[in-house]
Scaffold this motif. Structure first.
Motif, PDB file in Angstrom:
ATOM      1  N   ALA A  89      55.785  34.476  23.439  1.00 48.22           N
ATOM      2  CA  ALA A  89      55.841  33.423  24.461  1.00 48.22           C
ATOM      3  C   ALA A  89      56.666  32.206  24.030  1.00 48.22           C
ATOM      4  O   ALA A  89      57.097  31.439  24.875  1.00 48.22           O
ATOM      5  CB  ALA A  89      54.425  32.980  24.830  1.00 48.22           C
ATOM      6  N   GLU A 108      53.410  46.366  23.697  1.00 47.69           N
ATOM      7  CA  GLU A 108      53.989  46.467  25.045  1.00 47.69           C
ATOM      8  C   GLU A 108      54.134  47.927  25.473  1.00 47.69           C
ATOM      9  O   GLU A 108      53.848  48.268  26.629  1.00 47.69           O
ATOM     10  CB  GLU A 108      55.341  45.749  25.109  1.00 47.69           C
ATOM     11  CG  GLU A 108      55.202  44.249  25.051  1.00 47.69           C
ATOM     12  CD  GLU A 108      56.520  43.503  25.118  1.00 47.69           C
ATOM     13  OE1 GLU A 108      56.504  42.349  25.568  1.00 47.69           O
ATOM     14  OE2 GLU A 108      57.563  44.070  24.711  1.00 47.69           O
ATOM     15  N   TYR A 113      52.607  46.404  29.450  1.00 49.16           N
ATOM     16  CA  TYR A 113      52.712  45.007  29.888  1.00 49.16           C
ATOM     17  C   TYR A 113      53.716  44.276  29.021  1.00 49.16           C
ATOM     18  O   TYR A 113      53.814  44.514  27.826  1.00 49.16           O
ATOM     19  CB  TYR A 113      51.365  44.276  29.780  1.00 49.16           C
ATOM     20  CG  TYR A 113      50.381  44.661  30.845  1.00 49.16           C
ATOM     21  CD1 TYR A 113      50.624  44.364  32.177  1.00 49.16           C
ATOM     22  CD2 TYR A 113      49.202  45.315  30.525  1.00 49.16           C
ATOM     23  CE1 TYR A 113      49.723  44.721  33.169  1.00 49.16           C
ATOM     24  CE2 TYR A 113      48.301  45.669  31.511  1.00 49.16           C
ATOM     25  CZ  TYR A 113      48.573  45.371  32.826  1.00 49.16           C
ATOM     26  OH  TYR A 113      47.687  45.728  33.817  1.00 49.16           O
ATOM     27  N   ASP A 114      54.432  43.358  29.646  1.00 55.89           N
ATOM     28  CA  ASP A 114      55.315  42.441  28.933  1.00 55.89           C
ATOM     29  C   ASP A 114      54.423  41.305  28.425  1.00 55.89           C
ATOM     30  O   ASP A 114      53.785  40.616  29.225  1.00 55.89           O
ATOM     31  CB  ASP A 114      56.378  41.913  29.900  1.00 55.89           C
ATOM     32  CG  ASP A 114      57.338  40.930  29.255  1.00 55.89           C
ATOM     33  OD1 ASP A 114      57.021  40.368  28.175  1.00 55.89           O
ATOM     34  OD2 ASP A 114      58.402  40.710  29.841  1.00 55.89           O
ATOM     35  N   SER A 116      54.992  38.452  27.424  1.00 52.39           N
ATOM     36  CA  SER A 116      55.351  37.086  27.797  1.00 52.39           C
ATOM     37  C   SER A 116      54.843  36.728  29.197  1.00 52.39           C
ATOM     38  O   SER A 116      54.963  35.592  29.618  1.00 52.39           O
ATOM     39  CB  SER A 116      56.869  36.886  27.733  1.00 52.39           C
ATOM     40  OG  SER A 116      57.512  37.728  28.671  1.00 52.39           O
ATOM     41  N   LYS A 117      54.255  37.693  29.865  1.00 53.60           N
ATOM     42  CA  LYS A 117      53.702  37.453  31.205  1.00 53.60           C
ATOM     43  C   LYS A 117      52.189  37.672  31.143  1.00 53.60           C
ATOM     44  O   LYS A 117      51.672  38.333  30.267  1.00 53.60           O
ATOM     45  CB  LYS A 117      54.321  38.416  32.207  1.00 53.60           C
ATOM     46  CG  LYS A 117      55.822  38.247  32.322  1.00 53.60           C
ATOM     47  CD  LYS A 117      56.381  39.210  33.340  1.00 53.60           C
ATOM     48  CE  LYS A 117      57.789  38.828  33.680  1.00 53.60           C
ATOM     49  NZ  LYS A 117      58.802  39.554  33.081  1.00 53.60           N
ATOM     50  N   GLY A 118      51.471  37.137  32.076  1.00 55.17           N
ATOM     51  CA  GLY A 118      50.030  37.383  32.144  1.00 55.17           C
ATOM     52  C   GLY A 118      49.748  38.745  32.745  1.00 55.17           C
ATOM     53  O   GLY A 118      50.619  39.380  33.326  1.00 55.17           O
ATOM     54  N   THR A 119      48.532  39.205  32.577  1.00 50.94           N
ATOM     55  CA  THR A 119      48.104  40.455  33.212  1.00 50.94           C
ATOM     56  C   THR A 119      47.415  40.118  34.533  1.00 50.94           C
ATOM     57  O   THR A 119      46.946  38.996  34.719  1.00 50.94           O
ATOM     58  CB  THR A 119      47.117  41.225  32.313  1.00 50.94           C
ATOM     59  OG1 THR A 119      46.016  40.374  31.999  1.00 50.94           O
ATOM     60  CG2 THR A 119      47.779  41.707  31.034  1.00 50.94           C
ATOM     61  N   LYS A 130      47.529  33.563  31.337  1.00 49.88           N
ATOM     62  CA  LYS A 130      48.650  32.658  31.130  1.00 49.88           C
ATOM     63  C   LYS A 130      48.318  31.321  31.794  1.00 49.88           C
ATOM     64  O   LYS A 130      48.186  31.240  33.000  1.00 49.88           O
ATOM     65  CB  LYS A 130      49.931  33.240  31.715  1.00 49.88           C
ATOM     66  CG  LYS A 130      51.131  32.417  31.375  1.00 49.88           C
ATOM     67  CD  LYS A 130      52.399  33.191  31.545  1.00 49.88           C
ATOM     68  CE  LYS A 130      53.543  32.294  31.116  1.00 49.88           C
ATOM     69  NZ  LYS A 130      54.739  32.984  30.904  1.00 49.88           N
ATOM     70  N   GLN A 132      49.331  27.613  32.877  1.00 54.56           N
ATOM     71  CA  GLN A 132      50.578  26.939  33.206  1.00 54.56           C
ATOM     72  C   GLN A 132      50.321  25.496  33.509  1.00 54.56           C
ATOM     73  O   GLN A 132      49.322  25.086  33.921  1.00 54.56           O
ATOM     74  CB  GLN A 132      51.238  27.601  34.406  1.00 54.56           C
ATOM     75  CG  GLN A 132      51.597  29.041  34.084  1.00 54.56           C
ATOM     76  CD  GLN A 132      52.244  29.748  35.286  1.00 54.56           C
ATOM     77  OE1 GLN A 132      52.307  29.219  36.370  1.00 54.56           O
ATOM     78  NE2 GLN A 132      52.696  30.951  35.057  1.00 54.56           N
TER      79      GLN A 132
END
Length: 132
Positions: A89, A108, A113-114, A116-119, A130, A132
């Motif tokens: 991140a 990953e 899942y990536d 750097s993104k949330g699930t 995530k 924000q």
């Protein structure tokens, strides 16, 4: 600081609250083990437990404990996951560590899942919340 009463650690306990609140919504009983942070964590865990009990109107049987990561393989594994997610991140560093990138790629590939993104919130096996 304005939101955490001058206590930098306060953020972690607020984050624990929001994550645990979501995870505990559909269960009646839970034993929760969190990584030992410092000598103040015992009191803060008791406060977190009281707040969660009040949130659920004491309808859940909760046990929140601290454990040192060197005493628990599951906490060590969790530290690896959190470290990988945090490393991926960060946009302020070059991602040049071969082993960290390898761990990230493995997670990953396994989860699809990536990091750097949330699930999605309905994911029940591997969650990345995530903020924000």
């Amino acid at each position: 600081e304005i939101y955490n009463e001058g206590d930098a650690d306060q953020f972690y306990y607020k984050a624990y609250f929001y994550v645990l609140k979501e995870l505990l919504t559909n269960c009646e009983k839970a034993k929760i083990y969190l990584d030992y942070k410092d000598n103040k964590c015992g009191e803060k865990m008791k406060k977190l437990s009281r707040i969660l009990e009040a949130t659920f109107h004491k309808q859940k049987e909760l046990s929140i404990n601290t454990i040192r990561s060197d005493e628990s393989h599951i906490i060590q594994l969790t530290d690896i996951f959190v470290g990988a997610i945090g490393y991926k991140a960060r946009s302020d560093i070059k991602h040049t560590s071969y082993i960290k990138n390898h761990i990230i790629q493995s997670i990953e590939n396994f989860t699809s899942y990536d990091l750097s993104k949330g699930t999605p919130p309905w994911e029940d096996k591997f969650n990345i919340f995530k903020f924000q």
